[in-house]
Design an enzyme around this catalytic site. Sequence first.
Site, mmCIF file in Angstrom:
data_model
loop_
_atom_site.group_PDB
_atom_site.id
_atom_site.type_symbol
_atom_site.label_atom_id
_atom_site.label_comp_id
_atom_site.label_asym_id
_atom_site.label_seq_id
_atom_site.Cartn_x
_atom_site.Cartn_y
_atom_site.Cartn_z
ATOM 1 N N ASP A 87 -7.553 2.396 -3.535
ATOM 2 C CA ASP A 87 -7.808 1.642 -2.312
ATOM 3 C C ASP A 87 -9.025 0.743 -2.494
ATOM 4 O OD1 ASP A 87 -8.014 1.183 0.727
ATOM 5 O OD2 ASP A 87 -6.372 2.628 0.592
ATOM 6 N N HIS A 121 -11.241 0.722 4.499
ATOM 7 C CA HIS A 121 -9.848 1.169 4.497
ATOM 8 C C HIS A 121 -9.680 2.461 3.708
ATOM 9 C CE1 HIS A 121 -5.493 1.018 3.490
ATOM 10 N NE2 HIS A 121 -5.364 0.350 4.622
ATOM 11 N N ASN A 213 4.535 -2.736 5.961
ATOM 12 C CA ASN A 213 4.666 -2.940 7.401
ATOM 13 C C ASN A 213 5.375 -4.240 7.776
ATOM 14 O OD1 ASN A 213 2.833 -0.604 8.113
ATOM 15 N ND2 ASN A 213 1.462 -1.863 6.899
#
Length: 416
Positions: A87, A121, A213
């Site tokens: 990440d 994040h 998404n």
Amino acid sequence: MIPRRPETVTRRRVGAPVLARLLAGAALVALSAPFTVTAPVTAAPAIRCTTPSQQLLPEVPWTHRRLAPQRVWPLTRGDGVLVAVVDTGVDGAVPQLAGRVRRGVDVLTRGAFADDDCYGHGTFVAGIIAAQPAPGTGMVGLAPGARILPVRQAYGPTDGTTSGLARAIRAAVDGGASVINVSASSFFPSDELRQAVEYAAEQDVLVVAAVANEAQQGNPTAYPAAYPEVLAVGAIGPDGRRSEFSEVGSYLDLVAPGVDVVSLSRGGIGHLVDSGTSYATPFVAATAALVRSYHPNLTAAQVKRRLERTADHPGGKLPDPQVGWGVVNPYQAVTAILAEEHTRLAAPAGQPPIPPVAPPGGGPDHRSSAIEFSVTAAVLAGLVALLAYLIPLGTRRDWRSVGDSGDAPARDGRAG
């Protein structure tokens, strides 16, 4: 009210310049939260650090009420398992992660560590996995006994590349992780990324990745989630339905809570709330950590299959392209006895045994293994059929117990 992460206030659509790059096959990687990619960068971008939250959530989040991890914690909390978070880094100084985060690896800057996080994040993702209990809040990680290996492959939401993601997966494997959480997606296949996933599988490391998404923006195939070795994760909301942004497809394996998820803020003691398949994925990665801790002899492929088989299945044919095998179930993932594993899994030394009683709730667990139910039903049906045949036959032949007249019961070929 717990503040939202800034990028979820407005969901942006892919603009024309970005679409042009996508059509040209640019190697873009976006964090799997409800925003879209922009142009890739070749050097560290000037990312504005997110503002730390100082606000705690006192109650238990809906995600934990849905998954009920407290049911499995008497058996395992994920101890001994190292989970890599590929990440933006992870802030190891956050109080609820203090002492649980290793220095990690920054694949973007040679020799750098990844235990800080300007964007936040990765810290949010890591909190879902391994946040420690703390006074004044019901927010805690699903596998609080696990440790986190941060591997930075991006500084912010839009600057990752497939090459960096591939290097990050390899670095996570080489760093000793047995579970890798990838809350980022590329919309183009890559030989380098595929080979990194295969390398993880060869080293018995399970990769858990978000399906992205973009369901309402064309539903492009997400990588590395689409590779067969990877456990691909989509999102559901509090109503149990697939989230409108969560992508669908034949490669989708499981879903988990991904709407209004509460987790940790970077740089502070507080919490944030956000939505996205980015945040559904660590619930599944944490469940994999629970299983790998309690059943250390299972391979990565067996852990993947166990999580699929023990999910809360939807009605209809499995896997369902909308929700895969269903909603991840931490309790069943750890405690279920699967015939395909060929042996009853005993608890490791020092671990409490799997309880033979029904779980809390006042009745039997209706989500028990379908195979166990089928075998039991078949045995009972066989016994009933045998008795239906033998009792009338014995009556016709005037069977008596041995000793009534000193003689054994009458027998012939049919009765014998």
